[in-house]
Design a protein around this motif. Structure first.
Motif, PDB file in Angstrom:
ATOM      1  N   THR A  60     -20.201 -23.349   7.349  1.00 20.29           N
ATOM      2  CA  THR A  60     -21.404 -24.266   7.896  1.00 20.29           C
ATOM      3  C   THR A  60     -21.152 -24.931   8.718  1.00 20.29           C
ATOM      4  O   THR A  60     -20.488 -25.007  10.002  1.00 20.29           O
ATOM      5  N   VAL A  61     -22.818 -24.580   9.902  1.00 22.66           N
ATOM      6  CA  VAL A  61     -22.527 -25.151  10.718  1.00 22.66           C
ATOM      7  C   VAL A  61     -23.163 -26.375  11.570  1.00 22.66           C
ATOM      8  O   VAL A  61     -24.377 -26.951  10.340  1.00 22.66           O
ATOM      9  N   GLU A  62     -23.501 -27.402  12.223  1.00 26.56           N
ATOM     10  CA  GLU A  62     -24.014 -28.482  12.921  1.00 26.56           C
ATOM     11  C   GLU A  62     -24.173 -28.638  14.546  1.00 26.56           C
ATOM     12  O   GLU A  62     -23.486 -28.345  14.820  1.00 26.56           O
ATOM     13  N   PRO A  63     -25.132 -29.258  14.970  1.00 25.83           N
ATOM     14  CA  PRO A  63     -25.490 -29.170  16.296  1.00 25.83           C
ATOM     15  C   PRO A  63     -24.641 -30.571  16.556  1.00 25.83           C
ATOM     16  O   PRO A  63     -24.213 -31.426  15.318  1.00 25.83           O
ATOM     17  N   TYR A  64     -23.692 -29.985  17.544  1.00 21.45           N
ATOM     18  CA  TYR A  64     -22.518 -31.137  18.340  1.00 21.45           C
ATOM     19  C   TYR A  64     -23.591 -31.618  19.747  1.00 21.45           C
ATOM     20  O   TYR A  64     -22.920 -30.298  20.497  1.00 21.45           O
TER      21      TYR A  64
END
Length: 386
Positions: free
Chosen positions: A377-381
């Motif tokens: 599970t990835v997300e912009p940071y």
């Protein structure tokens, strides 16, 4: 932990094959940034296996020394991993110390590490927690090397008189067994240093995420900083493997086109991935987008299982990727990287875990691996410069 075994490269699947066709159609040969390296030497699994087996036999024979045997028993019961070479050098028989020191050097050389700087890589551990009672009660232990295939049905262990015994690989025996293994965490840390240096040498510039964005990089404001893709959760599939196997160290090779339009590879260590079937929430940065020209990158997850030669790995990657040129649009690089891995790395204990194609800066959610062996599970940071 070692992920389920891969059936050669074809197991990546039809989706991977279509992306390979795109890559081949768009890639063309061009003069590399550095002299193209020759094909890598054969993988070093046999050298590592031989050294560990010889070390296991030497430790087993040394157990005939009652004082040393008691010292080793205490260490195995009070520590999850025993730095056996250092212990032997301090408290053990001289012959054993010399044998283990020589084995350490052969392993480091076989893995392409700095022999002088790598130090001791051998470690000793009790094969299974269920053996603690018998060992404490005085049952004489056997000694086995950890170098067996994931699909092995038997394990060879040695006794103090030099005898070899065949035992079940799937069910831990009642008799205590010391396992001689490699400190894969230490080996991986040293190996990634070598890999980074070699990739830089071949023109596949690799660097750890920096607070300073690259020239022309996408930034949010004049104050600096850069966008990243962060892993909020990750899990690898469960599998059944021999009890003699220990944890494997996981790392990921992130690939894409750098700001200069040349292919780059950035290794990312993932030391927390100790067990399959477990969800980890590391909040780890996987991709630093300021390093890349396009809004897409690929990720290939690998494992350090003791047989990796990092100089050979760098040569193989460079041989495959230096001929791929920027065509003004993103080209998937996973298949080229997988094709670079020496054939014998795909037998017994595969180093390849899974791969993720076309990760984008805007990705926000769960992405399944192409091989189906894991998910992230990835997300912009956004990393703000201080």
């Amino acid at each position: 932990m070692r992920p389920a075994q891969l059936c050669r490269r074809g197991a990546v699947g039809a989706a991977a094959a279509s992306l390979l066709a795109l890559s081949v159609g768009q890639a063309s040969a061009a003069p590399p940034a550095a002299p193209a390296p020759s094909a890598p030497a054969p993988a070093t699994a046999s050298a590592v296996t031989t050294a560990q087996d010889q070390a296991a036999q030497a430790v087993a024979r040394s157990l005939a020394d009652g004082t040393w045997s008691a010292r080793l028993q205490h260490a195995a019961l009070t520590s999850q991993d025993v730095a056996v070479t250092a212990l032997a050098r301090h408290d053990g028989p001289t012959r054993l110390s010399d044998t283990l020191t020589a084995a350490d050097r052969r392993i480091a050389a076989a893995k392409g590490l700095d022999v002088a700087g790598a130090g001791s890589l051998l470690r000793l551990r009790l094969g299974d927690p269920s053996m603690r009672g018998a060992l404490s009660a005085g049952t004489a232990p056997w000694v086995a090397p950890a170098t067996v295939a994931d699909d092995a049905t038997t394990v060879v262990a040695y006794d103090s008189r030099g005898g070899a015994h065949t035992i079940d690989a799937r069910h831990a025996p009642a008799r205590p067994v010391y396992v001689i293994d490699i400190d894969t965490s230490k080996a991986l840390a040293a190996g990634l240093d070598v890999l980074n240096g070699q990739l830089q040498r071949y023109g596949l510039a690799s660097a750890a995420p920096s607070m300073k964005p690259a020239a022309g990089a996408r930034t949010e404001s004049a104050t600096g900083g850069f966008w990243t893709t962060r892993i909020s959760a990750v899990e690898l599939s469960d599998d059944e493997e021999p009890w003699v196997k220990g944890d494997a160290e996981i790392y990921t090779l992130v690939t894409g086109f750098g700001q200069d339009g040349k292919v780059r590879v950035d290794p990312v260590d993932m030391p927390y991935l100790d067990n399959d079937g477990t969800v980890y929430r590391p909040n780890q940065i996987l991709v630093n987008w300021s390093f890349y020209k396009y809004d897409l990158a690929d990720a290939v997850m690998m494992e350090e299982d003791g047989s990796t030669n990092y100089r050979d790995l760098a040569k193989a990657i460079a041989t495959a990727l230096l001929t791929i040129t920027d065509q003004g649009t993103y080209i998937p690089l996973v298949n080229a990287l997988l094709d670079a891995i020496p054939d014998d790395w795909w037998t017994d204990d595969p180093d390849y875990v899974d791969s993720w194609y076309t990760l984008a800066q805007s990705d926000n959610g769960t992405r399944q691996g192409a091989r189906g062996n894991g998910w992230m599970t990835v997300e912009p940071y956004y990393v703000q410069q201080l």
